[in-house]
Design a protein around this motif. Structure first.
Motif, PDB file in Angstrom:
ATOM      1  N   MET A   1      12.963 -65.988 -48.762  1.00  0.00           N
ATOM      2  CA  MET A   1      14.205 -66.769 -48.684  1.00  0.00           C
ATOM      3  C   MET A   1      14.933 -66.481 -47.367  1.00  0.00           C
ATOM      4  SD  MET A   1      15.554 -66.343 -52.616  1.00  0.00           S
ATOM      5  CE  MET A   1      17.160 -67.082 -52.287  1.00  0.00           C
ATOM      6  N   ASP A   2      14.898 -65.236 -46.961  1.00  0.00           N
ATOM      7  CA  ASP A   2      15.548 -64.861 -45.700  1.00  0.00           C
ATOM      8  C   ASP A   2      14.870 -65.555 -44.521  1.00  0.00           C
ATOM      9  OD1 ASP A   2      17.281 -63.622 -43.944  1.00  0.00           O
ATOM     10  OD2 ASP A   2      16.293 -61.677 -44.028  1.00  0.00           O
ATOM     11  N   ARG A   3      13.547 -65.595 -44.529  1.00  0.00           N
ATOM     12  CA  ARG A   3      12.825 -66.269 -43.446  1.00  0.00           C
ATOM     13  C   ARG A   3      13.171 -67.756 -43.409  1.00  0.00           C
ATOM     14  NH1 ARG A   3       8.622 -62.745 -45.179  1.00  0.00           N
ATOM     15  NH2 ARG A   3       7.701 -64.407 -46.469  1.00  0.00           N
TER      16      ARG A   3
ATOM     17  N   SER B   1      16.193 -72.235 -40.532  1.00  0.00           N
ATOM     18  CA  SER B   1      17.066 -73.410 -40.608  1.00  0.00           C
ATOM     19  C   SER B   1      18.441 -73.169 -40.007  1.00  0.00           C
ATOM     20  CB  SER B   1      17.224 -73.852 -42.069  1.00  0.00           C
ATOM     21  OG  SER B   1      17.789 -72.819 -42.854  1.00  0.00           O
ATOM     22  N   HIS B   2      18.704 -71.957 -39.515  1.00  0.00           N
ATOM     23  CA  HIS B   2      20.003 -71.653 -38.923  1.00  0.00           C
ATOM     24  C   HIS B   2      19.800 -71.053 -37.532  1.00  0.00           C
ATOM     25  CE1 HIS B   2      21.112 -72.085 -43.141  1.00  0.00           C
ATOM     26  NE2 HIS B   2      22.354 -72.247 -42.742  1.00  0.00           N
ATOM     27  N   PRO B   3      20.190 -71.757 -36.498  1.00  0.00           N
ATOM     28  CA  PRO B   3      20.018 -71.240 -35.138  1.00  0.00           C
ATOM     29  C   PRO B   3      20.848 -69.996 -34.892  1.00  0.00           C
ATOM     30  CG  PRO B   3      21.419 -73.197 -35.143  1.00  0.00           C
ATOM     31  CD  PRO B   3      20.851 -73.069 -36.527  1.00  0.00           C
ATOM     32  N   VAL B   4      20.383 -69.180 -33.955  1.00  0.00           N
ATOM     33  CA  VAL B   4      21.113 -67.971 -33.577  1.00  0.00           C
ATOM     34  C   VAL B   4      22.451 -68.374 -32.950  1.00  0.00           C
ATOM     35  CG1 VAL B   4      21.084 -65.925 -32.106  1.00  0.00           C
ATOM     36  CG2 VAL B   4      18.979 -66.692 -33.231  1.00  0.00           C
ATOM     37  N   PRO B   5      23.565 -67.771 -33.376  1.00  0.00           N
ATOM     38  CA  PRO B   5      24.866 -68.141 -32.810  1.00  0.00           C
ATOM     39  C   PRO B   5      24.918 -67.894 -31.301  1.00  0.00           C
ATOM     40  CG  PRO B   5      25.138 -66.794 -34.781  1.00  0.00           C
ATOM     41  CD  PRO B   5      23.694 -66.745 -34.416  1.00  0.00           C
ATOM     42  N   THR B   6      25.614 -68.764 -30.603  1.00  0.00           N
ATOM     43  CA  THR B   6      25.838 -68.600 -29.166  1.00  0.00           C
ATOM     44  C   THR B   6      27.312 -68.860 -28.875  1.00  0.00           C
ATOM     45  OG1 THR B   6      25.311 -70.924 -28.739  1.00  0.00           O
ATOM     46  CG2 THR B   6      23.501 -69.328 -28.567  1.00  0.00           C
ATOM     47  N   ALA B   7      27.779 -68.350 -27.737  1.00  0.00           N
ATOM     48  CA  ALA B   7      29.158 -68.570 -27.309  1.00  0.00           C
ATOM     49  C   ALA B   7      29.289 -68.136 -25.864  1.00  0.00           C
ATOM     50  CB  ALA B   7      30.139 -67.804 -28.189  1.00  0.00           C
ATOM     51  N   ASP B   8      30.301 -68.659 -25.191  1.00  0.00           N
ATOM     52  CA  ASP B   8      30.529 -68.323 -23.789  1.00  0.00           C
ATOM     53  C   ASP B   8      31.292 -67.019 -23.618  1.00  0.00           C
ATOM     54  OD1 ASP B   8      29.236 -70.610 -22.933  1.00  0.00           O
ATOM     55  OD2 ASP B   8      31.073 -71.818 -22.966  1.00  0.00           O
TER      56      ASP B   8
ATOM     57  N   HIS C   1      28.893 -64.530 -35.067  1.00  0.00           N
ATOM     58  CA  HIS C   1      27.849 -63.649 -35.570  1.00  0.00           C
ATOM     59  C   HIS C   1      28.205 -63.122 -36.963  1.00  0.00           C
ATOM     60  CE1 HIS C   1      24.681 -60.729 -35.666  1.00  0.00           C
ATOM     61  NE2 HIS C   1      25.484 -59.690 -35.536  1.00  0.00           N
ATOM     62  N   ARG C   2      29.457 -62.716 -37.136  1.00  0.00           N
ATOM     63  CA  ARG C   2      29.903 -62.222 -38.439  1.00  0.00           C
ATOM     64  C   ARG C   2      29.867 -63.324 -39.483  1.00  0.00           C
ATOM     65  NH1 ARG C   2      34.717 -59.211 -39.873  1.00  0.00           N
ATOM     66  NH2 ARG C   2      33.280 -58.299 -41.354  1.00  0.00           N
ATOM     67  N   ALA C   3      30.291 -64.528 -39.104  1.00  0.00           N
ATOM     68  CA  ALA C   3      30.276 -65.646 -40.041  1.00  0.00           C
ATOM     69  C   ALA C   3      28.851 -65.968 -40.475  1.00  0.00           C
ATOM     70  CB  ALA C   3      30.931 -66.866 -39.407  1.00  0.00           C
ATOM     71  N   ALA C   4      27.911 -65.917 -39.530  1.00  0.00           N
ATOM     72  CA  ALA C   4      26.516 -66.195 -39.857  1.00  0.00           C
ATOM     73  C   ALA C   4      25.954 -65.129 -40.794  1.00  0.00           C
ATOM     74  CB  ALA C   4      25.683 -66.266 -38.577  1.00  0.00           C
ATOM     75  N   ARG C   5      26.301 -63.883 -40.542  1.00  0.00           N
ATOM     76  CA  ARG C   5      25.830 -62.805 -41.417  1.00  0.00           C
ATOM     77  C   ARG C   5      26.423 -62.928 -42.811  1.00  0.00           C
ATOM     78  NH1 ARG C   5      26.288 -56.998 -38.810  1.00  0.00           N
ATOM     79  NH2 ARG C   5      25.347 -56.558 -40.818  1.00  0.00           N
ATOM     80  N   ALA C   6      27.695 -63.318 -42.896  1.00  0.00           N
ATOM     81  CA  ALA C   6      28.333 -63.482 -44.200  1.00  0.00           C
ATOM     82  C   ALA C   6      27.675 -64.613 -44.993  1.00  0.00           C
ATOM     83  CB  ALA C   6      29.821 -63.747 -44.023  1.00  0.00           C
ATOM     84  N   LYS C   7      27.340 -65.706 -44.290  1.00  0.00           N
ATOM     85  CA  LYS C   7      26.679 -66.832 -44.957  1.00  0.00           C
ATOM     86  C   LYS C   7      25.305 -66.413 -45.476  1.00  0.00           C
ATOM     87  CE  LYS C   7      25.543 -71.707 -44.311  1.00  0.00           C
ATOM     88  NZ  LYS C   7      25.632 -72.877 -43.399  1.00  0.00           N
ATOM     89  N   ARG C   8      24.555 -65.693 -44.655  1.00  0.00           N
ATOM     90  CA  ARG C   8      23.237 -65.203 -45.069  1.00  0.00           C
ATOM     91  C   ARG C   8      23.368 -64.264 -46.259  1.00  0.00           C
ATOM     92  NH1 ARG C   8      20.929 -60.315 -43.639  1.00  0.00           N
ATOM     93  NH2 ARG C   8      18.652 -60.171 -43.896  1.00  0.00           N
TER      94      ARG C   8
ATOM     95  N   ARG D   1      22.503 -64.401 -54.189  1.00  0.00           N
ATOM     96  CA  ARG D   1      22.421 -65.209 -55.410  1.00  0.00           C
ATOM     97  C   ARG D   1      21.163 -64.928 -56.220  1.00  0.00           C
ATOM     98  NH1 ARG D   1      24.677 -69.485 -51.763  1.00  0.00           N
ATOM     99  NH2 ARG D   1      26.929 -69.289 -52.083  1.00  0.00           N
ATOM    100  N   LEU D   2      20.310 -64.019 -55.725  1.00  0.00           N
ATOM    101  CA  LEU D   2      19.179 -63.561 -56.538  1.00  0.00           C
ATOM    102  C   LEU D   2      19.662 -62.349 -57.335  1.00  0.00           C
ATOM    103  CD1 LEU D   2      16.224 -63.956 -57.293  1.00  0.00           C
ATOM    104  CD2 LEU D   2      15.600 -62.462 -55.382  1.00  0.00           C
ATOM    105  N   LEU D   3      19.680 -62.464 -58.661  1.00  0.00           N
ATOM    106  CA  LEU D   3      20.367 -61.516 -59.525  1.00  0.00           C
ATOM    107  C   LEU D   3      19.402 -60.761 -60.433  1.00  0.00           C
ATOM    108  CD1 LEU D   3      23.129 -64.022 -60.760  1.00  0.00           C
ATOM    109  CD2 LEU D   3      23.104 -62.683 -58.631  1.00  0.00           C
TER     110      LEU D   3
END
Length: 387
Positions: free
Chosen positions: A73-75, A80-87, A96-103, A109-111
């Motif tokens: 599931m992680d793979r 499907s989610h690109p690595v975050p980028t920013a200037d 980066h934190r938001a992406a990690r929180a979403k992941r 959800r696997l219980l």
């Protein structure tokens, strides 16, 4: 701390029969609104699709297959989610934190259901009872736990098992010539550079201080170092009950329980001290769980309260040691000028400073999105006195 939350329960149906179990989440994730039972027949694509829709997946198959499903599931998520980028570094940090929180939310959800004695009734499951007892506390006498067991995410359980291995092994501390044993939910002293700063910094007037405060003690490692250096009495505080229990146990193991008093408190004990030491969370951002309280300090609240309280808690000739990484400065979350202004506003002046470069593996990991900031990171021990 009880594993059972009386405020929420996971509910599902199997073969037409309804079931429920109390929900527990260390990162305060909400109980899934919809839960379905899944097993070894469930494909990674199907599990990922349901998890993305917000469905909780209660695992009823083989334990090792559950671990493999989690990795699959992680793979799928990473593809499907690109690595975050920013200037700029600050925006990259927050993305980066938001992406990690979403992941984390999706994989969470696997219980699984822990039985009333904290065992795990799955095929090929390891014995998780001691690890869960250490993390969550014993559940003897708790009627809710006795009736229903407890539902947790598999990712949380894996973290509990990993933390228990660290707890059993301990972390070798060169400055002590001994091991410190972290507990689940207590920041582990794996970054030895800040411990060495405390071990080598000169005491005020080159004399062992009669009274020392160690604020936010965690495992108690700095309190132990200061006691071994000859401090007369060390009062160590922490707001986290797990940390208080952990530090007390470490003092007992090290034979320092008669010289180090560990108290549960929101930063300050009563009275004054000749030396006050604090290694606060170094990043001014909001933690997403209690487990992140050792890293993130919203609006630098703890740092501010530490500095603002020093004049009232230091003896006239006393000294405060602030151990702080400048990673926040390299990430654009705080400036050096803001930090120095806080010292002045608190009625303090700088008596000296010792610096050290990071030694942890992430400082040289070029694959880390925040590598450039970590590469330049410096951890400092600021010696502060009344202005």
């Amino acid at each position: 701390m009880s594993v059972v939350s009386a405020l929420s329960a996971v509910r599902w149906t199997e073969n037409g029969t309804p079931f429920s179990a109390p929900w527990h989440s260390e990162n305060e994730a909400p109980v899934p609104a919809r839960v379905v039972a899944v097993d070894d027949r469930t494909t990674a694509k199907a599990a990922y699709r349901m998890a993305r829709e917000g469905t909780g997946l209660l695992w009823r198959g083989d334990f090792h297959n559950a671990r493999q499903l989690l990795r699959a599931m992680d793979r799928l998520h990473q593809r499907s989610h690109p690595v975050p980028t920013a200037d700029d570094a600050a925006t990259l940090f927050h993305r980066h934190r938001a992406a990690r929180a979403k992941r984390s939310g999706l994989l969470g959800r696997l219980l699984v259901v822990l039985e009333p004695d904290h065992s795990l009734g799955l095929r090929r499951a390891p014995d998780v009872r001691e690890a869960c007892d250490q993390a969550y506390g014993l559940v003897d006498g708790d009627p809710a736990a006795a009736d229903d067991g407890t539902c947790v995410s598999l990712t949380e359980l894996v973290g509990v098992l990993s933390a228990y291995e660290w707890h059993k092994r301990g972390v070798e501390i060169g400055a002590l010539g001994a091991r410190i044993h972290p507990a689940y939910g207590v920041f582990s002293p794996v970054r030895g550079e800040y411990i060495d700063l405390v071990a080598k910094a000169p005491f005020p007037d080159d004399a062992a201080p009669p009274v020392v405060f160690d604020l936010g003690t965690g495992t108690g490692v700095l309190a132990a170092v200061l006691a071994r250096r000859g401090a007369g009495r060390v009062v160590a505080t922490d707001i986290n009950p797990r940390a208080v229990a952990c530090a007390r146990e470490n003092m007992r193991r090290l034979g320092l329980a008669d010289r180090v008093q560990v108290r549960e408190a929101d930063l300050w004990p009563s009275g004054r001290a000749d030396l006050i030491v604090c290694n606060p969370p170094w990043l001014p951002a909001r933690p997403t769980s209690a487990l992140e309280l050792g890293i993130y300090d919203p609006d630098s609240d703890l740092l501010r309260r530490f500095l603002d309280g020093l004049v009232d808690h230091l003896n006239p000739a006393g000294e405060a040691w602030l151990i702080l990484s400048d990673l926040a400065e390299h990430l654009g979350l705080r400036t050096r000028e803001e930090l120095l202004a806080r010292f002045t506003a608190a009625g303090l002046r700088i008596a000296g400073r010792s610096d050290t470069a990071p030694q942890h593996p992430r400082a040289t990991d070029t694959a880390d999105l925040l590598h450039e900031a970590r590469r330049r990171e410096v951890t400092s021990l600021w010696r502060l006195v009344r202005g």
